[in-house]
Design an enzyme around this catalytic site. Structure first.
Site, PDB file in Angstrom:
ATOM      1  N   TYR A 189       5.255   6.139  42.296  1.00  0.00           N
ATOM      2  CA  TYR A 189       4.565   7.425  42.197  1.00  0.00           C
ATOM      3  C   TYR A 189       3.377   7.254  41.268  1.00  0.00           C
ATOM      4  O   TYR A 189       3.524   6.792  40.130  1.00  0.00           O
ATOM      5  CB  TYR A 189       5.509   8.498  41.646  1.00  0.00           C
ATOM      6  CG  TYR A 189       4.864   9.866  41.571  1.00  0.00           C
ATOM      7  CD1 TYR A 189       4.642  10.615  42.719  1.00  0.00           C
ATOM      8  CD2 TYR A 189       4.473  10.405  40.351  1.00  0.00           C
ATOM      9  CE1 TYR A 189       4.040  11.865  42.654  1.00  0.00           C
ATOM     10  CE2 TYR A 189       3.873  11.658  40.285  1.00  0.00           C
ATOM     11  CZ  TYR A 189       3.661  12.381  41.435  1.00  0.00           C
ATOM     12  OH  TYR A 189       3.065  13.624  41.375  1.00  0.00           O
TER      13      TYR A 189
ATOM     14  N   ASP B 204      -0.009   0.885  36.582  1.00  0.00           N
ATOM     15  CA  ASP B 204       0.122   2.304  36.269  1.00  0.00           C
ATOM     16  C   ASP B 204       1.140   2.412  35.139  1.00  0.00           C
ATOM     17  O   ASP B 204       2.351   2.404  35.376  1.00  0.00           O
ATOM     18  CB  ASP B 204       0.575   3.071  37.518  1.00  0.00           C
ATOM     19  CG  ASP B 204       0.807   4.545  37.225  1.00  0.00           C
ATOM     20  OD1 ASP B 204       0.816   4.937  36.032  1.00  0.00           O
ATOM     21  OD2 ASP B 204       1.007   5.309  38.188  1.00  0.00           O
TER      22      ASP B 204
ATOM     23  N   LYS C 155       0.567  10.630  29.369  1.00  0.00           N
ATOM     24  CA  LYS C 155       1.773  11.008  28.626  1.00  0.00           C
ATOM     25  C   LYS C 155       1.672  10.709  27.128  1.00  0.00           C
ATOM     26  O   LYS C 155       1.121  11.496  26.378  1.00  0.00           O
ATOM     27  CB  LYS C 155       2.998  10.354  29.260  1.00  0.00           C
ATOM     28  CG  LYS C 155       3.208  10.817  30.727  1.00  0.00           C
ATOM     29  CD  LYS C 155       4.545  10.437  31.284  1.00  0.00           C
ATOM     30  CE  LYS C 155       4.682  10.661  32.772  1.00  0.00           C
ATOM     31  NZ  LYS C 155       5.184  11.953  33.188  1.00  0.00           N
TER      32      LYS C 155
HETATM   33  N1  HOZ Z   1       6.685  14.014  38.503  1.00  0.00           N
HETATM   34  C1  HOZ Z   1       6.540  13.784  37.102  1.00  0.00           C
HETATM   35  C2  HOZ Z   1       7.644  12.914  36.599  1.00  0.00           C
HETATM   36  N2  HOZ Z   1       7.986  11.837  37.399  1.00  0.00           N
HETATM   37  C3  HOZ Z   1       6.445  15.059  36.310  1.00  0.00           C
HETATM   38  C4  HOZ Z   1       7.425  16.085  36.664  1.00  0.00           C
HETATM   39  C5  HOZ Z   1       7.235  17.417  35.927  1.00  0.00           C
HETATM   40  O1  HOZ Z   1       6.454  17.505  34.996  1.00  0.00           O
HETATM   41  O2  HOZ Z   1       7.872  18.355  36.321  1.00  0.00           O
END
Ligand code: HOZ
Length: 433
Positions: A145, A241, A269
């Site tokens: 992802y 990433d 992050k």
């Molecule tokens: N999809 C991100 C974590 N893998 C963020 C999810 C979120 O902030 O709800």
């Protein structure tokens, strides 16, 4: 039963005006059931919902809170900085300070550009790789992802896998055709893609510690180094990433931990200390292609935001202390191994993957989960949902999806780890009774 009446009221109200009631899909608890907790406050290792329930938190805002929530230095830094204004839309000295700090800590980064999210970072790095190489196609991994830009939503992990929609509607077919995919840890598949698309592949983008289809291990069998070698042989760029694993698995990220040098790195992050931020950086000759030095365009009104820069600086200041990572390693290992032992004692088939303070326990008969299809086809996702809710009832907040990672922070105490292991024992006992 914990009372969650206010969260339930909030959720109903939110659903009327926000898709799914949430601003990021996994938060809706749709794959695990139950009421998403609306969070009122967070301190250290704990979050507290609007009904006053306190949880030991292993989501940590999906990774950024490596020092724990509301760290006093981060809060003070944000407050002090805000006194001078919250956004300028013009350069400020905090951008230089954070750039210098990241460059000093991350081995491969010579030049860096700050953006506002991990999605922006990966999207911009991909455009840069295409602009630099003059090639359009790229390789990503199934269950990898890299945020929600169009080209990445092909066999995507995180919420896309959680909700069974790894190929998003709305991504033009012609665009998706440029995205080539291979399973994690399958070098032959990657070689085949290069062979079938000679001179056409701009880059491979990979999370060196994947955390969005659950944590996967890629370095142990030499897979990452093989990707580096393949990119060199094929004239393609290697993009790490490290939005999730950067500053998480080591002070210099996965590349420092594993000793592998990517051409470009995406961050987010942790470098924002919990405020919205992203960054991409790497080799100077590549980075100089970015506007206004070069022809690859990318811009942002809030990029280099002073509050985010300061929160990141305060966070990285602490992460220069190696004791933090040693402590995270010890605590995370004890928690991870304790959870697996708890499953074994309860007769629940499980295995797991951990790198430093990020890990995933999978409910599966497999000895080792190595790729996304292992999660989709060989993990008991229904049992995960039950375990998640039983842990929540015990006051333990895990990510509401089997396709995500757990994060331990510097604020988690030994007592928190003990309490979590005891809670897991009780939860597993209830579920197997
Ligand atoms: N999809 C991100 C974590 N893998 C963020 C999810 C979120 O902030 O709800």
């Amino acid at each position: 039963m914990l009372s969650t009446s206010q969260s339930a009221i909030d959720f109903e109200q939110a659903k009327k005006i926000i898709p799914g009631g949430v601003n990021s899909p996994v938060r809706a608890f749709k794959s695990v059931g139950g009421t998403p907790r609306f969070i009122a406050k967070a301190h250290g290792a704990y979050i507290e919902d609007v009904d006053g329930n306190r949880y030991i938190d292993y989501v940590g805002s999906w990774g950024p809170m490596i020092l724990g929530h509301s760290h006093p230095d981060v809060l003070k830094g944000i407050q002090d900085t805000a006194q001078s204004g919250v956004s300028f839309g013009a350069p400020c000295e905090l951008e230089i300070a954070l750039a210098q700090q990241v460059i000093a800590m991350v081995p491969s980064i010579e030049v860096i550009r700050f953006v506002n999210s991990g999605t922006e970072a990966t999207m911009s790095a991909l455009r840069l790789a295409r602009g630099f190489t003059g090639r359009d196609k790229f390789i990503k991994f199934e269950g990898g992802y890299h945020g929600h830009a169009d080209g990445f939503l092909v066999k995507a992990g995180s919420g896309a896998s959680t909700f069974g929609e790894p190929d998003s509607a709305g991504v033009p077919n012609d665009y998706a055709k440029l995205t080539l995919t291979a399973p994690f840890n399958d070098l032959d598949a990657v070689k085949r893609l290069f062979a079938e698309n000679p001179g056409e592949i701009a880059c491979i983008i990979v999370e060196p510690v994947p955390g969005n289809t659950g944590v996967m291990l890629l370095n142990e069998n030499g897979f990452l180094q093989a990707l580096r070698d393949l990119c060199d042989a094929e004239g393609a760029l290697l993009i790490f990433d490290e939005v999730m694993c950067g500053f998480r698995v080591a002070a210099g990220g996965a590349q420092a931990r594993f000793g592998i040098t990517p051409d470009l790195t995406c961050l987010g992050k942790i470098i924002g200390g919990g405020l919205p931020v992203g960054a991409y950086g790497g080799r100077e000759d590549i980075m100089r292609k970015i506007s206004p030095d070069g022809p690859v365009y990318q811009a942002g009104t809030l990029s280099g935001n002073p509050l985010a820069m300061r929160a990141g600086l305060e966070t990285l200041k602490h992460l220069q202390n190696p004791a933090i990572y040693a402590d995270l390693e010890t605590k995370s290992k004890r928690l991870f191994e304790g959870l697996l032992a708890g499953c074994q004692e309860a007769g629940v088939a499980a295995s797991g993957n951990r790198v430093g303070s990020m890990f995933t326990i999978f409910f599966t008969q497999l000895d080792q989960v190595t790729c996304c299809s292992d999660v989709s086809n060989h993990c008991d996702l229904a049992f995960f949902g039950k375990f998640f809710n039983a842990m929540l009832e015990e006051g333990i907040y895990l990510a509401p999806s089997q396709y995500e990672a757990a994060f331990v922070s510097a604020a988690h105490s030994d007592a928190d780890i003990d309490a979590t292991l005891e809670a897991a024992k009780r939860a597993l006992a209830t579920l197997t009774a």
